[in-house]
Design a protein around this motif. Structure first.
Motif, PDB file in Angstrom:
ATOM      1  N   LEU A 142      24.339  -9.490  29.294  1.00 52.32           N
ATOM      2  CA  LEU A 142      23.221  -9.246  29.480  1.00 52.32           C
ATOM      3  C   LEU A 142      22.320  -8.308  29.706  1.00 52.32           C
ATOM      4  O   LEU A 142      22.828  -7.221  30.800  1.00 52.32           O
ATOM      5  N   ARG A 143      21.101  -7.719  28.705  1.00 52.66           N
ATOM      6  CA  ARG A 143      19.680  -6.419  29.600  1.00 52.66           C
ATOM      7  C   ARG A 143      19.086  -6.452  28.216  1.00 52.66           C
ATOM      8  O   ARG A 143      18.802  -7.301  27.551  1.00 52.66           O
ATOM      9  N   ASN A 144      18.187  -5.984  28.904  1.00 56.63           N
ATOM     10  CA  ASN A 144      16.615  -5.763  27.852  1.00 56.63           C
ATOM     11  C   ASN A 144      16.390  -7.051  28.476  1.00 56.63           C
ATOM     12  O   ASN A 144      15.460  -7.492  27.678  1.00 56.63           O
ATOM     13  N   CYS A 145      16.378  -7.810  28.949  1.00 63.10           N
ATOM     14  CA  CYS A 145      15.726  -8.931  29.749  1.00 63.10           C
ATOM     15  C   CYS A 145      15.017  -9.602  30.679  1.00 63.10           C
ATOM     16  O   CYS A 145      15.898  -8.851  31.795  1.00 63.10           O
ATOM     17  N   TRP A 146      14.252  -9.832  30.390  1.00 65.19           N
ATOM     18  CA  TRP A 146      13.062 -10.230  31.655  1.00 65.19           C
ATOM     19  C   TRP A 146      12.732 -11.624  31.441  1.00 65.19           C
ATOM     20  O   TRP A 146      12.000 -12.088  30.630  1.00 65.19           O
ATOM     21  N   TRP A 147      12.782 -12.052  32.535  1.00 66.42           N
ATOM     22  CA  TRP A 147      11.882 -13.273  32.943  1.00 66.42           C
ATOM     23  C   TRP A 147      11.173 -13.589  33.658  1.00 66.42           C
ATOM     24  O   TRP A 147      11.657 -12.810  35.267  1.00 66.42           O
ATOM     25  N   VAL A 148       9.717 -13.874  33.645  1.00 69.33           N
ATOM     26  CA  VAL A 148       8.664 -13.578  34.306  1.00 69.33           C
ATOM     27  C   VAL A 148       8.399 -15.282  35.224  1.00 69.33           C
ATOM     28  O   VAL A 148       7.768 -16.219  34.057  1.00 69.33           O
ATOM     29  N   ILE A 149       8.630 -15.740  36.727  1.00 70.74           N
ATOM     30  CA  ILE A 149       8.410 -16.854  36.846  1.00 70.74           C
ATOM     31  C   ILE A 149       6.911 -17.316  37.368  1.00 70.74           C
ATOM     32  O   ILE A 149       6.618 -16.320  38.352  1.00 70.74           O
ATOM     33  N   ASP A 150       6.525 -17.910  36.963  1.00 70.03           N
ATOM     34  CA  ASP A 150       4.961 -18.404  37.570  1.00 70.03           C
ATOM     35  C   ASP A 150       5.363 -19.999  38.816  1.00 70.03           C
ATOM     36  O   ASP A 150       5.393 -20.603  38.428  1.00 70.03           O
ATOM     37  N   TYR A 151       5.580 -19.180  40.011  1.00 66.94           N
ATOM     38  CA  TYR A 151       6.431 -19.765  41.261  1.00 66.94           C
ATOM     39  C   TYR A 151       5.071 -20.581  41.461  1.00 66.94           C
ATOM     40  O   TYR A 151       4.726 -19.924  42.820  1.00 66.94           O
ATOM     41  N   ASN A 152       4.263 -21.651  40.742  1.00 68.47           N
ATOM     42  CA  ASN A 152       3.460 -22.599  41.673  1.00 68.47           C
ATOM     43  C   ASN A 152       3.931 -23.145  42.580  1.00 68.47           C
ATOM     44  O   ASN A 152       2.641 -24.029  43.016  1.00 68.47           O
TER      45      ASN A 152
END
Length: 784
Positions: A186-196
């Motif tokens: 896998l490439r060119n993939c972002w996961w942005v986690i709202d770590y509340n």
């Protein structure tokens, strides 16, 4: 933390972005408030809208949409941040005030981002948590496939980005997807986690942070944690700062949330009690009043625009990235940090206080930048230059692929075969053809490629791999009918045994034309009973309006020796109930060929659907078709008379799928007692049911009384005729046919778990064999 190659934005631009963030916070909160407290509510139900979940992700989304994202990037937004998404689109001129005013109302902005229901530019629907994130992973793999085939230019590629809540990491499909992504580079993939650190019901476990970090790194991701904002980072450099940092690192999630809710005075009391005697701490805390101390302690990385921008803009590799962004749920709202705030709503007085703090004049709540009129022109000019705002639409178009005509479309001529084997031969013949359709087909399967008869296709077209791999068995001269060779040009994506991944891969492949401008024709295979294992993802794929052909085989108790664990019962009902999916269960090869050909056409229509084929391993003698009895339009319409009844006939046997020989044998045996009876084949209970249901709706709404296909067929029978229906599946699949013209129905089918045995043994045991059909015919005339 940000890397040394960070490219921070200027102070002026940062100030502009902060103003946009404030306006997004206001609009998202106001949209929810208006829906719940101002708009008329005729049924009295709570409308909802997740103000707290929106607030925690707002800064992250503003950093991305107003600065970081490019026109070719595709984003799946956390379901509960839908109001933030709509507010951002509104400021960008891609959403209307009318839609926001109708948030969560019929025809308005949707509760969760929907690419089929929303009018602004949603790339991926979200709602069933965890699936949107995994969808971006498979979309990235599809993009790689198109890049490697040379049909997508590198400059037209983008990042596939998911914005997800930390509670979504509880979903098992997340980890199935991570493993598959690792296998395929896998490439060119972002996961942005709202770590509340909050879920719907409570505070999340303190121990999970390090585990998430380990899991992502193990599967090839670069993990960047944004825990402390710039204010906290500065405080840590002062005397007493290291003690403060150590206290925060050791503080349990639930305590941190509780103190956040209670505010600056509570922070001060607890910090003084715990670390006040440590050198420098008291002086450090005395440097802040209560309000400033509360702001300091909630200055987490996910709320610091400058830190977010530095971090996102510093990424210069295509390695998949996971950003764990610490946030406060309900940031800036009266219930920030409270464990019960997930579905909480500000009351009118709280909303009035927020409006006053933001200087929004009464009556101008929907006006962009109403609280800052002197800055409105500059802000609008800035929005015109935002990179993401330069794309005309996220929806691309792809030309329709020609499907070979009936004369040249493969149709195996075996005198005796199964639909599963015939499917494999059709795919093998397509693989050998030099057609645009074959060149755009991509197949996939969860480790059952050979046993679902895709082996011939793979031998011809190869397995897709970014790295390529020769078939070692062939090199070592070990005989095998399968040529398991992979290359960047391959047209089969082999998956592990995870049906959620199968359906998400099909979803991404089936949206290829819309996402990337190149149409793919996905064909996915699996064992029919295991549709249940991926049913949420299948529903999600259909909700996206993705187009694919799902081939489920083998099916039913006809898979006799395999036993109940592999014998499907209710999948026909799933096929009938699932929107945007058309279910077919052909008995014969010519039916299958026609359905596949027409299915490839239907998948490409604007108002088309995905196709579900329920196939069998049972070998059947193929029927000869007199020209006057074979009408393809009736077949694809879902039903036809295999043996046409006389006008006013008193009985018809109706079957679907592999029980065709039993139905025909029973029909032949009753003709002497019931002359003129009919034998109906129903290769698609779904199609005939849809048409019948539509005719009922039209009659009720518009007084239109046009007989549907199944009514026309059944109208040959006497009004008092009896129907005997039979299917290797749930009897409800066909039992509704009695409602079409008011005929009595004797429905035969499977309504309990199967077991091992021979076909004849199981057909007798479960009462779907010839004798059972004949008995049902007799009972139809005597039962009360």
């Amino acid at each position: 933390m940000a890397s040394a190659t960070s490219r921070p934005v200027s102070a002026d631009e940062l100030a502009t972005l902060d103003l946009l963030y404030q306006q997004v916070q206001w609009l998202s909160a106001w949209t929810i408030h208006h829906a719940n407290n101002i708009r008329p509510n005729e049924d009295g139900l709570k409308v909802g809208g997740h103000q707290a979940s929106s607030a925690s992700l707002a800064a992250i989304m503003c950093a991305l949409y107003f600065k970081v994202l490019n026109p070719n990037d595709r984003i799946a937004v956390k379901p509960h941040a839908s109001p933030v998404f709509h507010a951002i689109q509104y400021l960008l001129g891609r959403q209307s005030r009318e839609q926001l005013e109708q948030f969560r109302a019929l025809g308005g902005a949707q509760s969760y981002p929907s690419r089929t229901k929303d009018k602004d530019d949603v790339d991926f629907s979200t709602g069933s948590v965890g699936l949107g994130a995994a969808m971006t992973l498979f979309a990235s793999l599809v993009q790689d496939h198109l890049l490697d085939k040379g049909v997508l230019a590198k400059e037209d590629a983008g990042r596939m980005i998911s914005l997800l809540g930390d509670a979504e990491l509880d979903e098992g499909n997340i980890y199935e997807a991570l493993i598959e992504g690792y296998k395929h580079g896998l490439r060119n993939c972002w996961w942005v986690i709202d770590y509340n650190r909050q879920s719907l019901d409570a505070i999340t476990s303190d121990r999970m942070f390090t585990r998430f970090h380990d899991i992502f790194e193990t599967t090839g991701w670069k993990v960047i944690t944004l825990k402390y904002g710039k204010l906290l980072q500065d405080a840590f450099t002062k005397p007493g700062g290291e003690a403060l940092r150590a206290w925060i690192d050791e503080c349990p999630n639930d305590l941190y949330s509780a103190l956040t809710y209670k505010g600056g005075a509570a922070w001060r009391a607890r910090l003084l009690a715990d670390i006040g005697k440590k050198r420098g701490v008291k002086a450090l805390l005395n440097g802040y009043d209560d309000k400033a101390l509360g702001a300091l302690m909630t200055n987490l990385g996910g709320h610091d625009l400058e830190l977010l921008l530095e971090t996102f803009l510093s990424i210069d590799s295509d390695q998949p990235h996971c950003f764990i962004c610490y946030t406060v749920k309900g940031r800036g709202l009266p219930f920030e940090g409270h464990k019960d705030n997930h579905a909480g709503l500000m009351n009118p007085s709280q909303m009035a206080d927020l409006q006053d703090r933001m200087n929004i004049p009464a009556g101008q709540e929907w006006v962009p930048f109403a609280g800052m009129p002197d800055k409105a022109d500059a802000l609008n000019k800035y929005l015109e230059t935002v990179p993401f705002n330069q794309r005309s639409s996220g929806r691309k178009t792809a030309p329709v692929l020609p499907v070979p005509p009936k004369e040249s479309f493969p149709c195996p001529a075996d005198k005796a075969t199964s639909t599963q084997v015939a499917f494999g031969k059709i795919m093998n013949a397509l693989a050998k053809s030099e057609t645009a359709l074959a060149d755009h087909i991509i197949t996939t399967s969860p480790d059952v490629t050979v046993s679902t008869n895709l082996g011939g296709w793979v031998n011809q077209r190869g397995i897709y791999s970014r790295e390529g791999h020769t078939d070692t068995f062939k090199e070592q001269q070990v005989l095998s009918p399968q040529i398991w060779q992979s290359a960047t040009t391959g047209q089969h994506m082999e998956l592990g045994i995870a049906e959620n991944n199968l359906f998400l891969a099909l979803a991404a492949m089936g949206l290829s034309g819309s996402l990337f401008g190149t149409r793919l024709m996905p064909v996915g295979t699996l064992y029919d009973p295991f549709i249940n294992r991926g049913l949420d993802a299948l529903n999600y794929a259909c909700y996206q309006d993705s187009r694919f052909m799902l081939v489920a085989t083998p099916s039913g108790i006809t898979l006799a020796p395999e036993g109940g664990a592999h014998q499907s019962i209710h999948t026909p009902v799933i096929g009938m109930a699932q929107d945007k999916l058309v279910y077919f269960e052909p008995a014969y090869v010519d039916e299958l060929s026609a359905i596949m050909r027409r299915g490839f056409e239907h998948m490409q229509k604007t108002d088309g659907d995905s196709i579900y084929l329920r196939l069998s391993t049972r070998v059947l003698e193929q029927v000869e078709r007199p020209d006057d009895r074979w009408e393809e339009e009736m077949l694809v319409g879902g039903a036809y008379w295999q043996e046409q009844p006389e006008e006013g006939a008193e009985l018809a046997i109706i079957y679907t799928g592999a029980v065709a020989p039993e139905a025909k044998a029973a029909f032949d045996s009753i003709l002497e007692d019931v002359p003129g009876a009919g034998l109906m084949a129903v290769p698609s209970p779904d199609q005939v049911h849809k048409a019948w249901s539509k005719s009922i709706r039209d009659l009720g709404a518009d007084n239109i009384n046009e007989p549907c296909h199944i009514r026309q067929l059944l109208s040959r029978l006497s009004p008092n005729a009896k129907l005997v229906t039979v299917i290797d599946g749930a009897p409800t699949t066909l039992s509704w046919l009695g409602s079409v013209c008011g005929h009595r129905v004797m429905p035969l089918g499977i309504d309990r778990f199967g077991q091992s045995g021979s076909i004849n043994e199981l057909y007798r045991e479960y009462r779907i064999g010839t004798d059972a059909i004949v008995d049902a015919c007799a009972s139809a005339f005597t039962a009360r």
